[in-house]
Design a protein around this motif. Structure first.
Motif, short mmCIF file in Angstrom:
data_model
loop_
_atom_site.label_atom_id
_atom_site.label_comp_id
_atom_site.label_asym_id
_atom_site.label_seq_id
_atom_site.Cartn_x
_atom_site.Cartn_y
_atom_site.Cartn_z
N LYS A 159 92.97 62.34 49.68
CA LYS A 159 93.87 62.69 48.45
C LYS A 159 94.68 61.41 48.28
CE LYS A 159 92.40 66.69 47.36
NZ LYS A 159 90.69 66.50 47.32
N GLU A 160 95.25 61.08 49.52
CA GLU A 160 96.22 59.93 49.17
C GLU A 160 95.41 58.73 48.80
OE1 GLU A 160 99.06 61.58 52.91
OE2 GLU A 160 97.45 59.79 53.18
N PHE A 161 94.14 58.69 49.22
CA PHE A 161 93.33 57.43 49.07
C PHE A 161 92.94 57.51 47.53
CE2 PHE A 161 89.57 54.76 48.13
CZ PHE A 161 90.03 53.71 48.73
N GLU A 162 92.68 58.58 46.93
CA GLU A 162 92.14 58.64 45.55
C GLU A 162 93.39 58.75 44.79
OE1 GLU A 162 89.15 59.35 44.16
OE2 GLU A 162 88.57 59.06 46.27
N LEU A 163 94.80 58.93 45.10
CA LEU A 163 95.86 58.61 44.31
C LEU A 163 96.24 57.30 44.20
CD1 LEU A 163 98.64 61.30 45.54
CD2 LEU A 163 97.70 61.21 43.41
N LEU A 164 96.01 56.64 45.18
CA LEU A 164 96.42 55.14 45.23
C LEU A 164 95.19 54.40 44.52
CD1 LEU A 164 97.73 52.66 46.24
CD2 LEU A 164 96.31 52.65 48.47
N LYS A 165 93.97 54.78 44.63
CA LYS A 165 92.88 54.45 43.73
C LYS A 165 93.25 54.58 42.31
CE LYS A 165 88.06 54.74 43.28
NZ LYS A 165 86.81 55.55 43.39
N ALA A 166 93.63 55.72 41.80
CA ALA A 166 93.85 56.13 40.57
C ALA A 166 95.03 55.14 39.94
CB ALA A 166 94.22 57.73 40.41
N LEU A 167 96.18 55.28 40.88
CA LEU A 167 97.28 54.11 40.26
C LEU A 167 96.82 52.82 40.29
CD1 LEU A 167 99.91 56.21 42.39
CD2 LEU A 167 100.06 55.91 39.90
N LEU A 169 93.97 51.44 39.73
CA LEU A 169 92.93 51.23 38.57
C LEU A 169 93.78 51.05 37.19
CD1 LEU A 169 89.86 53.21 39.72
CD2 LEU A 169 90.10 50.91 39.48
N SER A 170 94.73 52.00 37.32
CA SER A 170 95.75 51.88 36.05
C SER A 170 97.13 51.00 36.16
CB SER A 170 96.08 53.46 35.70
OG SER A 170 94.60 54.19 35.38
N ALA A 171 96.89 50.19 37.12
CA ALA A 171 98.10 49.41 37.33
C ALA A 171 98.98 48.97 36.15
CB ALA A 171 97.72 48.12 38.26
N GLY A 172 100.19 49.30 36.16
CA GLY A 172 100.91 48.84 35.03
C GLY A 172 101.15 49.90 34.00
N LYS A 173 100.13 51.14 33.99
CA LYS A 173 100.25 52.09 33.28
C LYS A 173 100.97 53.43 33.90
CE LYS A 173 97.32 50.45 29.85
NZ LYS A 173 97.50 50.77 28.31
N VAL A 174 101.56 54.01 33.03
CA VAL A 174 102.17 55.53 33.53
C VAL A 174 101.13 56.39 33.50
CG1 VAL A 174 103.84 56.98 33.17
CG2 VAL A 174 104.39 54.71 32.53
N LEU A 175 100.95 57.00 34.54
CA LEU A 175 99.95 58.17 34.53
C LEU A 175 100.90 59.59 34.74
CD1 LEU A 175 97.34 56.84 37.14
CD2 LEU A 175 96.96 57.43 34.55
N ALA A 179 97.49 64.11 34.96
CA ALA A 179 96.42 62.93 35.14
C ALA A 179 95.97 62.71 36.32
CB ALA A 179 96.70 61.99 34.15
N LEU A 180 96.93 62.51 37.30
CA LEU A 180 96.74 62.29 39.02
C LEU A 180 96.36 63.33 39.42
CD1 LEU A 180 100.10 60.27 39.60
CD2 LEU A 180 97.64 59.33 39.39
N LEU A 181 96.58 64.63 39.01
CA LEU A 181 95.96 65.75 39.77
C LEU A 181 94.27 65.86 39.40
CD1 LEU A 181 97.88 69.16 39.30
CD2 LEU A 181 97.09 68.09 41.50
N GLU A 182 93.99 65.44 38.19
CA GLU A 182 92.68 65.64 37.64
C GLU A 182 91.83 64.42 38.37
OE1 GLU A 182 92.70 66.33 33.43
OE2 GLU A 182 90.71 65.18 33.36
N LYS A 183 92.49 63.34 38.52
CA LYS A 183 91.92 62.32 39.28
C LYS A 183 91.57 62.40 40.57
CE LYS A 183 93.31 59.03 35.78
NZ LYS A 183 92.09 58.33 34.99
N ALA A 184 92.51 62.88 41.29
CA ALA A 184 92.47 62.86 42.98
C ALA A 184 91.94 64.30 43.20
CB ALA A 184 93.76 62.64 43.52
N TRP A 185 92.25 65.34 42.46
CA TRP A 185 91.79 66.79 42.83
C TRP A 185 90.69 67.31 42.27
CZ3 TRP A 185 96.46 65.02 44.16
CH2 TRP A 185 97.17 65.44 45.38
N GLY A 186 90.27 66.75 40.88
CA GLY A 186 89.18 66.94 40.19
C GLY A 186 89.63 68.00 39.08
N MET A 187 88.79 68.10 38.28
CA MET A 187 89.04 69.02 36.88
C MET A 187 89.44 70.46 37.18
SD MET A 187 89.63 68.41 33.70
CE MET A 187 88.85 68.33 32.12
N GLY A 223 105.75 61.30 35.58
CA GLY A 223 104.40 60.89 36.65
C GLY A 223 104.71 59.67 37.31
N TYR A 224 103.80 58.79 37.44
CA TYR A 224 103.98 57.60 38.31
C TYR A 224 103.17 56.26 37.71
CZ TYR A 224 105.74 60.88 41.48
OH TYR A 224 106.14 61.89 42.25
N ARG A 225 103.63 55.14 37.99
CA ARG A 225 103.14 54.16 37.68
C ARG A 225 103.01 53.13 38.71
NH1 ARG A 225 105.81 49.41 36.07
NH2 ARG A 225 107.84 50.25 35.73
#
Ligand code: CA
Length: 228
Positions: A159-167, A169-175, A179-187, A223-225
């Protein structure tokens, strides 16, 4: 040039001036005068950029921006907010909501065109879609599912890796947390897992990334950026 710009502005005169000048510069334009239709319209038209007035009938600009950034199809489209004098606090909220830039009314056409060009140029900088992402001493290898800080491997949970990946991949943008839940944990899980879980995992991720953990920036109540 063939780049499509969506103009959302209820003041017809301003909309007309924007439309005229952007066309003159070689852009294609789509005009809208209220907010409610924008999330769907943007998903359908897929513009390269949206110029979004803050005070709009229907949904206001902030809410429109929030919805655009929540929706996968439109999240990556850059947004320039138009604000009037005295709406400074909204401007800050707008940037937190994921707007890429803002222009205060009354503005000069020259200034706005310069901002449009700058935002388009910035959004063209390569997104780290390859197999690696580097920022400072941090290196993320998406293929090997590995993160390194100063060359040393960092042990992350999936999960930590998926969060890091999501952030990253969207570097500079606020998630948003959602959105992070959806990306790291799935819909599906996103409906059951509490958004606070994201905060907990971001907390441990930051600690494990040590000096590079500060790159994960909290956007209060949202959220986070991933920042520089
Ligand atoms: Ca307005």
């Amino acid at each position: 040039m063939d780049e499509k710009i969506l103009i959302v502005e209820d003041e017809k005169d301003i909309a007309r001036i924007l439309d005229y000048n952007l066309k003159k510069e070689g852009y294609h334009t789509v005009l809208a005068h209220e907010g409610t239709s924008i999330p769907l319209l943007a998903a359908k038209e897929r513009p390269r950029l949206i110029i979004l007035d803050l005070m709009l009938p229907g949904l206001d600009g902030l809410e429109v921006c929030r919805r655009l950034k929540m929706e996968q199809k439109t999240a990556a489209i850059p947004v320039i907010m138009l604000t009037a004098k005295g709406e400074e606090s909204d401007k800050i909220v707008g940037l937190e909501m994921g707007a890429d830039d803002y222009v205060t009314k009354p503005f000069s056409v020259k200034e706005l065109l310069a901002r449009v060009k700058a935002v388009l140029r910035r959004s063209k900088t390569p997104v780290p879609v390859g197999d690696k992402f580097m920022a400072g001493a941090l290196e993320v290898d998406f293929l090997k599912v590995e993160a390194r800080v100063k060359g040393a491997a960092v042990e992350l949970t999936s999960k930590e890796f998926e969060l890091l990946k999501a952030l990253a991949l969207s570097a500079g943008k606020v998630l948003s947390r959602e959105a992070l839940l959806e990306k790291a944990w799935g819909m599906d899980a996103a409906l059951e897992v509490e958004t606070r879980t994201v905060d907990v995992h971001v907390g441990t991720l930051r600690k494990k990334l040590k000096s590079e953990g500060k790159r994960i920036i909290t956007v209060k109540n949202y959220g986070y950026r991933f920042g520089d």
